[in-house]
Design an enzyme around this catalytic site. Structure first.
Site, PDB file in Angstrom:
ATOM      1  N   GLU A  63       0.823  -1.213   0.000  1.00 30.04           N
ATOM      2  CA  GLU A  63       0.000   0.000   0.000  1.00 30.04           C
ATOM      3  C   GLU A  63       0.856   1.263   0.000  1.00 30.04           C
ATOM      4  OE1 GLU A  63      -2.889  -0.502   3.153  1.00 30.04           O
ATOM      5  OE2 GLU A  63      -3.943  -2.043   1.991  1.00 30.04           O
ATOM      6  N   GLU A  74      -2.055  -9.988  -5.980  1.00 31.05           N
ATOM      7  CA  GLU A  74      -2.088 -10.791  -7.213  1.00 31.05           C
ATOM      8  C   GLU A  74      -1.235 -10.156  -8.312  1.00 31.05           C
ATOM      9  OE1 GLU A  74      -4.548  -9.834  -5.330  1.00 31.05           O
ATOM     10  OE2 GLU A  74      -6.258 -11.202  -5.381  1.00 31.05           O
ATOM     11  N   CYS A 111      -9.752  -8.639  -7.254  1.00 32.23           N
ATOM     12  CA  CYS A 111     -10.475  -7.453  -7.728  1.00 32.23           C
ATOM     13  C   CYS A 111     -10.508  -7.447  -9.258  1.00 32.23           C
ATOM     14  CB  CYS A 111      -9.821  -6.180  -7.190  1.00 32.23           C
ATOM     15  SG  CYS A 111      -8.333  -5.698  -8.084  1.00 32.23           S
ATOM     16  N   CYS A 114      -7.135  -7.044 -11.081  1.00 30.42           N
ATOM     17  CA  CYS A 114      -6.320  -8.263 -11.001  1.00 30.42           C
ATOM     18  C   CYS A 114      -6.868  -9.334 -11.939  1.00 30.42           C
ATOM     19  CB  CYS A 114      -6.259  -8.776  -9.571  1.00 30.42           C
ATOM     20  SG  CYS A 114      -5.237  -7.734  -8.497  1.00 30.42           S
TER      21      CYS A 114
HETATM   22  N1  THU Z   1      -6.267  -6.396  -2.209  1.00 36.02           N
HETATM   23  C1  THU Z   1      -5.482  -7.353  -2.781  1.00 36.02           C
HETATM   24  O1  THU Z   1      -4.268  -7.415  -2.539  1.00 36.02           O
HETATM   25  N2  THU Z   1      -6.078  -8.225  -3.623  1.00 36.02           N
HETATM   26  C2  THU Z   1      -7.399  -8.216  -3.962  1.00 36.02           C
HETATM   27  O2  THU Z   1      -7.813  -8.958  -4.826  1.00 36.02           O
HETATM   28  C3  THU Z   1      -8.311  -7.308  -3.267  1.00 36.02           C
HETATM   29  C4  THU Z   1      -7.689  -6.260  -2.449  1.00 36.02           C
HETATM   30  C5  THU Z   1      -5.628  -5.438  -1.308  1.00 36.02           C
HETATM   31  C6  THU Z   1      -5.544  -4.039  -1.844  1.00 36.02           C
HETATM   32  C7  THU Z   1      -5.461  -3.235  -0.583  1.00 36.02           C
HETATM   33  O3  THU Z   1      -4.097  -3.201  -0.173  1.00 36.02           O
HETATM   34  C8  THU Z   1      -6.239  -4.054   0.435  1.00 36.02           C
HETATM   35  O4  THU Z   1      -6.354  -5.356  -0.106  1.00 36.02           O
HETATM   36  C9  THU Z   1      -7.627  -3.504   0.732  1.00 36.02           C
HETATM   37  O5  THU Z   1      -8.339  -3.310  -0.447  1.00 36.02           O
END
Ligand code: THU
Length: 163
Positions: A63, A74, A111, A114
């Site tokens: 982040e 991913e 998401c 991804c």
């Molecule tokens: N996140 C992922 O790493 N993968 C996903 O498929 C969904 C969300 C992360 C992004 C962010 O750092 C945190 O989860 C909250 O959205």
């Protein structure tokens, strides 16, 4: 008028039902959550990919105070795998996620962005990628991103000979 019906198939397993390789890959994704940098969401996601030659690559969400600059686990993992091992198709992608309370009960699906990157990776190597999503209550197995991203946009849509 006609209706197009799109069906997705997801197999749901208990952890004990999985084969040894899948268990190991999921455990590797679970470990990768420990390397997540997620001070803003406090939602740690880990991924592990198995490449055709047996190499396993891991990654986690990273982040940023400027939120959109961060990246999901991913894509972190797939981009790293594809940049370090460009001649090795991705066979399986395992994903695990946890909050401060522990691993999620129900699997966290990738998401939209991804999913698009998983699709591109499938197309690049012309090989389906199995996706394993970890949840305490069950593991989802998806045979190909087509089950998570039907009616997808891909390069062939821009090819005048296929339109
Ligand atoms: N996140 C992922 O790493 N993968 C996903 O498929 C969904 C969300 C992360 C992004 C962010 O750092 C945190 O989860 C909250 O959205």
């Amino acid at each position: 008028m006609r209706v197009l019906t799109i069906t997705s198939i997801i197999h749901v397993y208990q952890f004990e039902e999985l084969g040894a390789d899948d268990k190991t890959l999921l455990q590797t994704a679970m470990e990768a959550t420990r390397r997540s940098y997620s001070p803003y969401s406090r939602f740690a996601v880990g991924a592990a990919v198995l490449l055709a030659d047996g190499t396993v690559v891991t990654g986690s969400n990273q982040e940023n105070a400027a939120y959109p600059s961060g990246l999901c686990a991913e894509r972190t993992t797939l981009f790293y795998a594809n940049s370090q091992y460009p001649d090795q198709p991705v066979q399986t992608l395992a994903i695990a996620a946890r909050t401060e309370e522990g691993f999620v009960n129900d699997p966290i699906p990738p998401c939209g962005a991804c999913r698009q990157v998983i699709l591109e990776t499938e197309k690049r190597y012309n090989q389906h990628i199995r996706i394993l999503l970890y949840g305490l209550k069950g593991i989802y197995e998806i045979q190909s991103i087509g089950d998570l991203l039907p009616l997808s946009f891909e390069a062939s849509a821009m090819d005048p000979t296929t339109r």
